[in-house]
Scaffold this active site. Structure first.
Site, mmCIF file in Angstrom:
data_model
loop_
_atom_site.group_PDB
_atom_site.id
_atom_site.type_symbol
_atom_site.label_atom_id
_atom_site.label_comp_id
_atom_site.label_asym_id
_atom_site.label_seq_id
_atom_site.Cartn_x
_atom_site.Cartn_y
_atom_site.Cartn_z
ATOM 1 N N ASP A 26 103.051 12.578 6.875
ATOM 2 C CA ASP A 26 102.622 11.186 6.993
ATOM 3 C C ASP A 26 102.524 10.471 5.648
ATOM 4 O O ASP A 26 101.894 9.427 5.543
ATOM 5 C CB ASP A 26 101.279 11.103 7.723
ATOM 6 C CG ASP A 26 100.184 11.919 7.034
ATOM 7 O OD1 ASP A 26 100.399 12.374 5.895
ATOM 8 O OD2 ASP A 26 99.107 12.096 7.643
ATOM 9 N N SER A 79 91.430 17.697 3.979
ATOM 10 C CA SER A 79 92.334 17.547 5.124
ATOM 11 C C SER A 79 93.493 18.524 5.124
ATOM 12 O O SER A 79 94.150 18.705 6.154
ATOM 13 C CB SER A 79 92.887 16.119 5.177
ATOM 14 O OG SER A 79 93.525 15.776 3.968
ATOM 15 N N HIS A 91 99.987 14.043 3.805
ATOM 16 C CA HIS A 91 99.889 15.456 4.178
ATOM 17 C C HIS A 91 101.284 16.008 4.465
ATOM 18 O O HIS A 91 102.233 15.259 4.680
ATOM 19 C CB HIS A 91 98.998 15.599 5.413
ATOM 20 C CG HIS A 91 97.685 14.903 5.273
ATOM 21 N ND1 HIS A 91 97.480 13.612 5.738
ATOM 22 C CD2 HIS A 91 96.534 15.291 4.689
ATOM 23 C CE1 HIS A 91 96.241 13.239 5.455
ATOM 24 N NE2 HIS A 91 95.649 14.234 4.813
#
Length: 373
Positions: free
Chosen positions: A343, A38, A346
């Site tokens: 968040d 991610s 990340h």
């Protein structure tokens, strides 16, 4: 959970975004190929079957740069986006978008990274009673398979492929962080997870070797970030002992030492590859060092909050598993550029920009990357 019609509409807009991109400037590379999780995913996770993160298709994801969500797990651009911009190339379309739109131009680059991906295959974790497939079963080896299948659409003969890939940049990661995340967050000790590290590093090195055998010449292989500074770990693996925290930055010392251990083994593995393939330029990207630069000296980079998430559901570090960023009950900070964490898992665009700048400027790459111009 996002509704199916909403997701289809979002995917259509995502494909249009990549079709409309233009390329400005010129540089040493004609294309970029990216692999990872991610930290590098520009939308592949949207196409991987049951939608595992309904929040990334909603604002506030993407609010800072794009003004709308794009499938990136941040408020804006990622490291791979800043690298593409620096070399005058378009932002990389997610490989799996090609299944929905055949007009996408992949000749200037493509992204195989998928959120939740691991360096090791899912069977490794299943044999140890760890659940990973609910997040992603598109491990690094799967991404390599996609690349090898995709290769025939770019070049046909060995010489044509050699010429094409000699002018391409390959970003092998960041990958490996999830291998440890899944283990730590399911209760395994640092000593136990430490035994995974040689296997994870071997998987990353093997993928790098496979790319070189396929014709890659310029490769960048990032290390892991300082996970002891991440709000998710500061929340879920907290310690009652003050001595377990770095007094300067508030990070968990033992977890950062773990990241350093992974990075030291990875650098040793890359050095072996350099000796075996002297014609290839294999660059180690020190994500850890680049991040610690602004973690230790936040005032020099415009950060005022390093340990809390900009977007989250409350708690000491604004991270709450019951109210993740974008969910009901979560809130968003006024200025994400003053936060390092987006968040809780990340980073913000501002943090990614600083890491990318450190790489491109050569301060956190060994050897330095080829200059854009």
């Amino acid at each position: 959970m996002a509704s199916y019609p909403f997701l289809i509409a979002f995917i259509s807009s995502l494909c249009s975004f990549y079709i409309l991109q233009t390329v400005s400037g010129s540089g040493p590379y004609r294309s970029i190929f990216s692999f990872g999780d991610s930290l590098a995913d520009t939308g592949n996770s949207l196409f991987t079957g049951p939608f595992r993160n309904p929040f990334v298709v909603r604002l506030p994801y993407g609010q800072t740069f794009f003004g709308h969500p794009t499938g990136r797990f941040s408020d804006g651009r990622l490291i791979v986006d800043f690298i593409a911009e620096a070399y005058g190339l378009p932002k990389l379309p997610p490989y799996l978008a090609s299944l929905h739109n055949h007009r996408l131009d992949f000749r200037r680059g493509v992204n195989f990274a998928v959120a939740g991906a691991t360096a090791l295959i899912p069977a490794f974790f299943q044999e140890r009673g760890l659940n990973t497939v609910r997040w992603s079963n598109n491990s690094l080896s799967v991404q390599m398979g996609w690349f090898e299948q995709f290769k025939s659409s770019l070049c046909q003969t060995p010489q044509e492929c050699a010429d094409y890939f000699a002018k391409s940049l390959f970003l092998v990661g960041e990958i490996g962080g999830n291998d440890y995340n899944y283990a730590f967050l399911q209760g395994l000790s640092i000593a136990h997870v430490r035994t995974f590290v040689p296997k994870v590093v071997h998987a990353v090195a093997e993928a790098t070797r496979r790319l070189i055998k396929q014709g890659a010449v310029d490769l960048v292989v990032p290390g892991n970030l300082p996970i002891g500074c991440s709000p998710i770990y500061l929340t879920l693996v907290s310690s009652p002992k003050k001595e377990d925290y770095n007094r300067r930055n508030g990070c968990l010392k033992a977890l950062n030492r773990f990241s350093e251990y992974h990075n030291s083994l990875l650098q040793a593995a890359l050095e072996k590859l350099r000796q075996k393939y002297p014609h290839a330029k294999i660059v180690y990207a020190d994500y850890y060092g680049a991040a610690m630069r602004f973690i230790d000296h936040p005032q020099h980079f415009g950060f005022t909050n390093l340990n809390s998430a900009c977007c989250g559901g409350g708690g000491p570090y604004n991270f709450n598993l019951s109210a993740l960023c974008g969910a009901t009950g979560s809130t968003v900070c006024i200025d994400p550029s003053t936060f390092a964490s987006w968040d809780g898992i990340h980073l913000t665009e501002a943090a990614y920009r600083n890491i990318a700048n450190g790489m491109i400027e050569g301060y956190y790459t060994t050897p330095p990357m080829t200059l854009p111009h």
